[in-house]
Design a protein around this motif. Sequence first.
Motif, PDB file in Angstrom:
ATOM      1  N   THR A 348       0.840  -1.212   0.000  1.00 53.31           N
ATOM      2  CA  THR A 348       0.000   0.000   0.000  1.00 53.31           C
ATOM      3  C   THR A 348       0.867   1.251   0.000  1.00 53.31           C
ATOM      4  O   THR A 348       0.566   2.236  -0.689  1.00 53.31           O
ATOM      5  N   CYS A 349       1.952   1.216   0.755  1.00 52.37           N
ATOM      6  CA  CYS A 349       2.881   2.350   0.771  1.00 52.37           C
ATOM      7  C   CYS A 349       3.519   2.559  -0.605  1.00 52.37           C
ATOM      8  O   CYS A 349       3.749   3.697  -1.026  1.00 52.37           O
ATOM      9  N   LEU A 350       3.800   1.480  -1.315  1.00 54.74           N
ATOM     10  CA  LEU A 350       4.357   1.612  -2.660  1.00 54.74           C
ATOM     11  C   LEU A 350       3.341   2.222  -3.625  1.00 54.74           C
ATOM     12  O   LEU A 350       3.705   2.996  -4.524  1.00 54.74           O
ATOM     13  N   VAL A 351       2.072   1.885  -3.450  1.00 52.14           N
ATOM     14  CA  VAL A 351       1.023   2.500  -4.273  1.00 52.14           C
ATOM     15  C   VAL A 351       0.973   4.000  -4.016  1.00 52.14           C
ATOM     16  O   VAL A 351       0.856   4.813  -4.955  1.00 52.14           O
ATOM     17  N   ILE A 352       1.070   4.385  -2.755  1.00 50.28           N
ATOM     18  CA  ILE A 352       1.075   5.810  -2.408  1.00 50.28           C
ATOM     19  C   ILE A 352       2.318   6.492  -2.971  1.00 50.28           C
ATOM     20  O   ILE A 352       2.262   7.646  -3.439  1.00 50.28           O
ATOM     21  N   LEU A 353       3.456   5.791  -2.961  1.00 50.94           N
ATOM     22  CA  LEU A 353       4.675   6.337  -3.559  1.00 50.94           C
ATOM     23  C   LEU A 353       4.481   6.600  -5.049  1.00 50.94           C
ATOM     24  O   LEU A 353       4.942   7.628  -5.578  1.00 50.94           O
ATOM     25  N   THR A 354       3.797   5.706  -5.746  1.00 54.90           N
ATOM     26  CA  THR A 354       3.501   5.922  -7.169  1.00 54.90           C
ATOM     27  C   THR A 354       2.629   7.155  -7.355  1.00 54.90           C
ATOM     28  O   THR A 354       2.832   7.941  -8.299  1.00 54.90           O
ATOM     29  N   ASN A 355       1.643   7.344  -6.468  1.00 57.51           N
ATOM     30  CA  ASN A 355       0.828   8.564  -6.508  1.00 57.51           C
ATOM     31  C   ASN A 355       1.702   9.804  -6.404  1.00 57.51           C
ATOM     32  O   ASN A 355       1.535  10.785  -7.149  1.00 57.51           O
ATOM     33  N   TRP A 356       2.639   9.765  -5.469  1.00 61.38           N
ATOM     34  CA  TRP A 356       3.510  10.916  -5.237  1.00 61.38           C
ATOM     35  C   TRP A 356       4.362  11.219  -6.473  1.00 61.38           C
ATOM     36  O   TRP A 356       4.542  12.370  -6.853  1.00 61.38           O
ATOM     37  N   ILE A 357       4.868  10.164  -7.112  1.00 61.17           N
ATOM     38  CA  ILE A 357       5.690  10.350  -8.321  1.00 61.17           C
ATOM     39  C   ILE A 357       4.860  10.960  -9.444  1.00 61.17           C
ATOM     40  O   ILE A 357       5.296  11.902 -10.132  1.00 61.17           O
ATOM     41  N   LEU A 358       3.649  10.447  -9.650  1.00 65.65           N
ATOM     42  CA  LEU A 358       2.789  10.972 -10.714  1.00 65.65           C
ATOM     43  C   LEU A 358       2.427  12.428 -10.466  1.00 65.65           C
ATOM     44  O   LEU A 358       2.390  13.246 -11.398  1.00 65.65           O
ATOM     45  N   SER A 359       2.166  12.759  -9.201  1.00 62.46           N
ATOM     46  CA  SER A 359       1.767  14.130  -8.873  1.00 62.46           C
ATOM     47  C   SER A 359       2.941  15.096  -8.952  1.00 62.46           C
ATOM     48  O   SER A 359       2.835  16.167  -9.555  1.00 62.46           O
ATOM     49  N   LYS A 360       4.084  14.731  -8.385  1.00 61.92           N
ATOM     50  CA  LYS A 360       5.226  15.639  -8.327  1.00 61.92           C
ATOM     51  C   LYS A 360       5.920  15.814  -9.675  1.00 61.92           C
ATOM     52  O   LYS A 360       6.557  16.848  -9.923  1.00 61.92           O
ATOM     53  N   THR A 361       5.823  14.820 -10.560  1.00 57.02           N
ATOM     54  CA  THR A 361       6.427  14.957 -11.882  1.00 57.02           C
ATOM     55  C   THR A 361       5.523  15.691 -12.863  1.00 57.02           C
ATOM     56  O   THR A 361       5.938  15.977 -13.988  1.00 57.02           O
ATOM     57  N   GLY A 362       4.315  16.015 -12.461  1.00 59.72           N
ATOM     58  CA  GLY A 362       3.404  16.746 -13.318  1.00 59.72           C
ATOM     59  C   GLY A 362       2.658  15.884 -14.316  1.00 59.72           C
ATOM     60  O   GLY A 362       1.932  16.421 -15.172  1.00 59.72           O
ATOM     61  N   MET A 363       2.790  14.570 -14.230  1.00 57.47           N
ATOM     62  CA  MET A 363       2.047  13.694 -15.137  1.00 57.47           C
ATOM     63  C   MET A 363       0.546  13.805 -14.887  1.00 57.47           C
ATOM     64  O   MET A 363      -0.261  13.709 -15.820  1.00 57.47           O
ATOM     65  N   VAL A 364       0.177  13.991 -13.613  1.00 56.88           N
ATOM     66  CA  VAL A 364      -1.225  14.153 -13.244  1.00 56.88           C
ATOM     67  C   VAL A 364      -1.333  15.397 -12.374  1.00 56.88           C
ATOM     68  O   VAL A 364      -0.627  15.517 -11.361  1.00 56.88           O
ATOM     69  N   ASP A 365      -2.197  16.303 -12.762  1.00 55.10           N
ATOM     70  CA  ASP A 365      -2.351  17.558 -12.026  1.00 55.10           C
ATOM     71  C   ASP A 365      -3.384  17.398 -10.911  1.00 55.10           C
ATOM     72  O   ASP A 365      -4.418  18.077 -10.877  1.00 55.10           O
TER      73      ASP A 365
END
Length: 758
Positions: A348-365
């Motif tokens: 679950t923590c890895l899923v949240i880490l993926t969220n963080w990567i998508l958000s911080k890299t600007g892939m998802v606003d």
Amino acid sequence: KLGFFSSDTWTLVATVVRNMLLNWLVFIPLLLCALALPRIVLSMAMLGDTVYSWYVPVVGKWFAYGHIVLPVIGALCFAIGIFNALRYLPGVGHQNHTQGQFLKYCFGPIFLAALALLTTDAWFTGGDNKFPTTLTFWELFACIAIPAAVAHLIYGLIYWRTIREKLAKLNARKDVRKRPRLKWIFGLLAAVTLTTFSTAVGSWLLVSDQFSRLSWPVYVTVAMPLLFLSFGLAVTIFVGFSSLVLEDEDREWLARAGAWGILCVVCWTGLSGLTLQAPKYLFGFGVWVKSSFAIGGGISGLISVLAGLSSKTKAQGEKKQGSQQKSSNLLDIAGRLAAPIFIVVFLTCLVILTNWILSKTGMVDVEWTNHKSLIEHTRAEDAILLAVVFLSFSWLMAKFININKFSLQAMYRSRLIRAYLGASNDTPEINKFTGFDQTDNYFMKDLTPSLKPFHVVNIALNLVSGERLAWQQRKAGSFTVSPLHCGSADLGYRPSAEYGGEGGISLGTAVAISGAAASPNMGYHSAPALTFIMTLFNARLGSWLGNPKQHRWHNEGPRSAFDSIIREAFGLTNDSSPYVYLSDGGHFENLALYEMVLRRCRYIVVLDGGCDSENTYEDLGNALRKIRIDMKIPIEFDDPFPLPGAEPKKRCAIARILYKEIDKDLENGYLIYIKPVVLQTEPSDVTAYKAAHPAFPHESTGNQWFNESQTESYRMLGLCSVTDIFQPWDPQHEFEEVINSARRYLKPIAKGAAGAQM
């Protein structure tokens, strides 16, 4: 030197942390790639809603033809799957096939057909998509019935002779002569019709208004399982109505096919629920729940690792006295319960880490804590790109990070070499900063047969996913390293001078592997959840070396950690891959008696140093059992014989190895079995240590930090044991005098009391 401010202590910490972080560069991206799969499926499912806003109109125009193309593809795949299933049914198609062929030619096409149906529903029925269409129940029934009927028809035309022979055999049976052939034909048609009806009902539920109201994450999680369950129900109906036609072997085949469908449902539901649902509920809780979630995950991980590191090298686990035994059992139970909890928390923590990567890299606003909105606004190309980046990064790191060098095994080996082999180094070249000496170690090839003793190092070959069903309890085989050869009776042997890298395998490496009690794969101690966690924390004392049966046996180890770390984490070790996983010899047989009997040695002295405070003789029983099963050689003890549960009154027992039972030309052998026991005839310092430490001489083998008193007490007890048994023996005489010496030692025991005394 021990102590909080000792550089040796922090060197261990630095080594463990460094190696674990390096292994994470391979393992964590691989897990992130796997967890990205439900995101990709979700974004692809939502393509019908968003194709016009994300892609140029030309693509969207061509996209609209999908509502015709996808059902056609699905029908074709379904027909292929049904046709192959008819071919593979034992009592119908009479074709023998492997499980891989079933997955490729039966399960695969049916899975693709289900995927085509779900894609059609997601893109072109219901929702807010730009291509709204509706499918009635009878249209779905036709989409399923027509390809199924075509598959049956094609099979009937191609295999008509086989069908005719089948009907002839049915009519020839005594219990069916009075029943007309049409009854079977109508029964089979009824079964096919009801099967199709059941599958159509499940498909229709997917496109109904009830499912249209579900959120996209829930739809992706439950749609495929529902479709497979409806198809499974259909197969169940088919089996019931075709019972007069199908044989027992056909029903067994269909049950195994259904098992793969259930397995697919369980895996997909778990993976999707974890990736698409769990973070949403976690973010909905308060700060105290989130903190408890993190703390609970950390504690469960720690308990799991401690349970793994305390794993024993005995056949069924070590026994302890009183509270020690209870605490050990509690630790084992806690480890097994904590392991699944930790895995869920960690993923679950890895899923949240993926969220963080998508958000911080600007892939998802979208803010990374808004899980539902983020996964629904992730574009398909972004999700696929992220998964490819994760996989590529893991593959690239695996090329540079050696799975053998960056593990606990290398650290363990260095200290074993310095502590024990360094004592025989007459010309030390000690590094003044690290305290280690590169000249302490020896290559096995240099320990020539002319030198005494001749070393045969006992190692376990892990076979957690081996193909021998009779070895499901063992999960391991025997493997040895000697100055001449390395290998096993099953895999063959290779020269030690060339095995395992330039210069061959060293004595230090062989001994470290032989003592690798804590490893992700531990023979009969292996457990799936614990295996995963120990791989994650790099708790690996074993080593990956070349398979003697294949051409890479001379390599130092895997050139890429990619394949090995996957096999290790998911318990896929076997003896057919290019590299095999080797660990503590006790994970197969702890006394090394098996290998000595395999070599038909006539005189064997076994020193049983295992932790066995209750005198259960588990290691001995395990060895005797495997020898009798594999080699058909009985080993019979003379009076006094080892009696489980009774306190031994003498230091040894004698047994006869009946080689003549398998070959009349062989001479029978002898076994002297020595068990450590304090008889109060030892020097006073040994008995004093026993008084202060009641567990002695069966203190836990998990303690790797012997102090001076402990070391000397064990050494002196061993010396007393051997001198008591063999003192009358003249080394100038034949070795058979060893047996006579042991017999003279045991002679004072009265025969009638032998059973109670040993």
